[in-house]
Scaffold this motif. Structure first.
Motif, PDB file in Angstrom:
ATOM      1  N   ALA A 130       0.691   9.113  14.505  1.00 25.83           N
ATOM      2  CA  ALA A 130      -0.665   8.914  13.982  1.00 25.83           C
ATOM      3  C   ALA A 130      -0.942   7.473  13.571  1.00 25.83           C
ATOM      4  O   ALA A 130      -2.105   7.114  13.346  1.00 25.83           O
ATOM      5  CB  ALA A 130      -0.896   9.838  12.790  1.00 25.83           C
ATOM      6  N   LEU A 131       0.079   6.652  13.479  1.00 25.01           N
ATOM      7  CA  LEU A 131      -0.131   5.268  13.040  1.00 25.01           C
ATOM      8  C   LEU A 131      -0.941   4.512  14.098  1.00 25.01           C
ATOM      9  O   LEU A 131      -0.592   4.531  15.281  1.00 25.01           O
ATOM     10  CB  LEU A 131       1.209   4.582  12.789  1.00 25.01           C
ATOM     11  N   ASN A 178      -6.068   4.585   9.283  1.00 28.96           N
ATOM     12  CA  ASN A 178      -6.780   3.392   9.746  1.00 28.96           C
ATOM     13  C   ASN A 178      -6.988   2.377   8.632  1.00 28.96           C
ATOM     14  O   ASN A 178      -7.316   1.217   8.900  1.00 28.96           O
ATOM     15  CB  ASN A 178      -8.130   3.781  10.349  1.00 28.96           C
ATOM     16  N   ALA A 179      -6.783   2.812   7.377  1.00 28.56           N
ATOM     17  CA  ALA A 179      -6.944   1.898   6.239  1.00 28.56           C
ATOM     18  C   ALA A 179      -5.653   1.163   5.899  1.00 28.56           C
ATOM     19  O   ALA A 179      -5.638   0.324   4.998  1.00 28.56           O
ATOM     20  CB  ALA A 179      -7.442   2.683   5.019  1.00 28.56           C
ATOM     21  N   LEU A 180      -4.587   1.475   6.614  1.00 26.63           N
ATOM     22  CA  LEU A 180      -3.318   0.771   6.371  1.00 26.63           C
ATOM     23  C   LEU A 180      -3.432  -0.657   6.877  1.00 26.63           C
ATOM     24  O   LEU A 180      -3.684  -0.907   8.060  1.00 26.63           O
ATOM     25  CB  LEU A 180      -2.164   1.488   7.087  1.00 26.63           C
ATOM     26  N   GLY A 181      -3.242  -1.605   5.961  1.00 23.27           N
ATOM     27  CA  GLY A 181      -3.299  -3.008   6.336  1.00 23.27           C
ATOM     28  C   GLY A 181      -2.001  -3.462   6.964  1.00 23.27           C
ATOM     29  O   GLY A 181      -1.044  -2.692   7.131  1.00 23.27           O
ATOM     30  N   GLN A 201       0.840  -1.194   0.000  1.00 22.36           N
ATOM     31  CA  GLN A 201       0.000   0.000   0.000  1.00 22.36           C
ATOM     32  C   GLN A 201       0.876   1.246   0.000  1.00 22.36           C
ATOM     33  O   GLN A 201       2.067   1.179   0.303  1.00 22.36           O
ATOM     34  CB  GLN A 201      -0.904   0.041   1.248  1.00 22.36           C
ATOM     35  N   ALA A 202       0.239   2.361  -0.339  1.00 23.36           N
ATOM     36  CA  ALA A 202       0.892   3.665  -0.191  1.00 23.36           C
ATOM     37  C   ALA A 202      -0.130   4.627   0.390  1.00 23.36           C
ATOM     38  O   ALA A 202      -1.303   4.611   0.007  1.00 23.36           O
ATOM     39  CB  ALA A 202       1.407   4.175  -1.527  1.00 23.36           C
ATOM     40  N   PHE A 203       0.346   5.442   1.339  1.00 20.31           N
ATOM     41  CA  PHE A 203      -0.528   6.430   1.956  1.00 20.31           C
ATOM     42  C   PHE A 203      -0.224   7.807   1.384  1.00 20.31           C
ATOM     43  O   PHE A 203       0.942   8.216   1.269  1.00 20.31           O
ATOM     44  CB  PHE A 203      -0.324   6.474   3.473  1.00 20.31           C
TER      45      PHE A 203
END
Length: 257
Positions: A80-81, A57-60, A34-36
């Motif tokens: 924030a993670l 919150n969408a980071l898997g 993923q990329a944020f």
């Protein structure tokens, strides 16, 4: 398969995303998971939309999270993670890894290169400096780094601080001197390209000589007549200060100990 997520959308982040995406397409064991980015539009030209998230919150669950943002934003992003006990690293040359939040395992993944938006780079020749809190995490970082680069180094925070200062001298300051030379040429209606073979040879010599051995010019020769003529020519006060400072530095460095 090692899953990598990249947090950021600036120059370093985009270059890393492009590099890891190419790895995935070639069947390598590293997956860009993923990329944020705060706005999907900033990365949509690099990744499928389903791989881009705009909410932490969408980071898997990934094996490695690379925070590639400005130095000033690293701590806030780390704080924030929303997860714990995962491997989180930053890409800064000047910041220690303890700036990262203690909720996660910490490290550094620092590619030592100058990155310009829109200009592709070949990561295989870029040194990547690694640091981690434990050996197991270091092995993960090393495997990821060696998948994209042939030059991987274990560099601690103090060493990286020194390396970053050295990099400013050899890159940022050197480029500024190129800009000064370009300005002098422009003011005197001389094509700057005349200097380019000289610039190229300066760097080629460093393949076989140390910088000290390669030093030439009026300062190292203590050619006072030429130095005085140059100083008389320079009407710009800032250029004159730079000339005098560097001349003195070369002469001091050239003295036998």
């Amino acid at each position: 398969m090692i899953k990598v997520s990249i947090i950021g959308s600036g120059n370093v982040a985009q270059h890393l995303i492009s590099t890891f995406q190419n790895l995935e397409n070639s069947g390598n064991e590293i997956e860009l998971f993923q990329a944020f980015a705060r706005k999907k539009e900033s990365l949509i030209h690099l990744l499928p939309e389903n791989k881009i998230v705009t909410n932490y919150n969408a980071l898997g669950e990934a094996d490695l999270y690379i925070i590639a943002v400005s130095d000033d934003a690293i701590a806030a992003v780390s704080d924030a993670l929303p997860f714990k006990n995962r491997l989180v690293v930053h890409t800064s040359g000047s910041m220690p890894f303890n700036i990262l939040n203690n909720n996660n395992r910490k490290g550094v993944f620092y590619p030592l290169q100058t990155f310009t938006k829109g200009k592709a780079v070949d990561f295989t020749g870029i040194p990547i400096c690694l640091e981690s809190e434990n050996g197991t995490d270091y092995k993960v970082l090393e495997k990821v780094a060696r998948a994209i680069s042939n030059k991987v180094f274990a560099i601690n925070s103090e060493q990286r601080k020194a390396l970053h200062v050295a990099a400013v001298f050899v890159n940022n300051f050197t480029n500024h001197l190129f800009a000064v030379g370009n300005e002098i040429c422009r003011e005197n209606k001389i094509p700057f390209e005349i200097l380019k073979p000289l610039m190229e040879e300066t760097f080629r010599k460093l393949e076989t000589l140390s910088p000290k051995e390669a030093q030439t010019g009026p300062a190292i020769r203590n050619d006072q007549k030429t130095i005085a003529a140059h100083e008389a020519f320079l009407k710009d006060k800032n250029q004159l200060i730079v000339y005098k400072t560097l001349t003195q530095s070369i002469q001091d460095n050239g003295k036998k100990l």
